[in-house]
Design an enzyme around this catalytic site. Sequence first.
Site, PDB file in Angstrom:
ATOM      1  CG  ASP A  90      -0.444   2.321  -3.039  1.00 52.63           C
ATOM      2  OD1 ASP A  90       0.618   1.957  -2.686  1.00 52.63           O
ATOM      3  OD2 ASP A  90      -0.728   3.623  -2.757  1.00 52.63           O
ATOM      4  CD  GLU A 167       4.297   7.252   0.205  1.00 56.72           C
ATOM      5  OE1 GLU A 167       4.572   8.136   0.421  1.00 56.72           O
ATOM      6  OE2 GLU A 167       3.480   6.346  -0.848  1.00 56.72           O
ATOM      7  CD  GLU A 171      -2.450   3.595   3.940  1.00 57.65           C
ATOM      8  OE1 GLU A 171      -3.546   4.040   4.003  1.00 57.65           O
ATOM      9  OE2 GLU A 171      -1.824   3.610   3.441  1.00 57.65           O
TER      10      GLU A 171
END
Length: 338
Positions: A90, A167, A171
């Site tokens: 991430d 996901e 972002e």
Amino acid sequence: VAMVCLLAEQLLTARERSLCTSWLSRGFECIISRSKTDKVSSQCAGAPGGLFYDTDWGGLPSRVGYNATWHSEPVLHCMLADFGNSCYNDHHYHFGYFVVTAAILAKLKPEWKNNTDFVDFVDGLIRDTSNPSSHDPYFPRFRSFDWFDLHSWSRGLAPNPEGKDEESTSEELNLHFGIHLWGKETGRKSLQQLGATMLAMATTTVQEFFLMTEGNPHHPADYARNRAPGMLLQNKAHYATYFGKKFEYIHGIQMLPLSPALMLARSPKFNKLEWSEILCNLPLALTDRWTSVLLTGNLAMFDSSAALERLQKMHPKSMDDGLTKAYALYWASVQPAS
């Protein structure tokens, strides 16, 4: 906080603006300090654990969890600590917050553009995730962004038979937006264009594969009616998130954070469809932090009056951790009429 500082630039006094930017300054001072040494000021208590340069994979993982030989299960700890950042998970989500904030700080306090540690730190975040140069010996090219699929992938070093996944598209868009802003504020047109290019391509991909309208050609009709895929892996789609299966999570994770980039991907048409078929049927309790996300990231973008009415009734402490009530109300009030 950075977005509130932008509001302060327009609405508050010089003293209040200075106070707001001092919070941003201190935040960067702390994480840069923690990236250099374990000995930091007590004023940095609670700050992120800092990053370090990893010579094995050529990147900037979190100091929290990486190479934790003292842990009984060091590999598992690396994959879980700091949301897996220690094992490169991430990065394109996490680092976007810092890059956008850095661009805002550079705008509000231009003297920070002369701070070598600050500029090198932010450049490092971009090189870690989105390095465009084949001549950079310290970072791989485009660790996160896939120029075939035209969006980024998560998971880092953790293997998964179903492949990597995406996901939180919002972002990712925030990172590309931040790179564009950082290039603009630091006077580097090539970096500005890089951010704009990835933002444009990822936005189109998000609309095609992640925000599913009627007649979506890429998913079975029954699945497309979910309107958001949850986790899209290389070998499957899974209507859930890694932290839970509640509808609030599955849909809300595609709305964080509230940045102008979000408005590129989420059309009023899609928002109305997602709201009328799914979100309006949720409890939306005024004490639930996810309610503030859904009201701002969806309802406000096609019915700002209804969103404002609900947001005004929410207590500031009931807002999402990354959202202030002031910015939520501002966001809803400035949305264009649909």
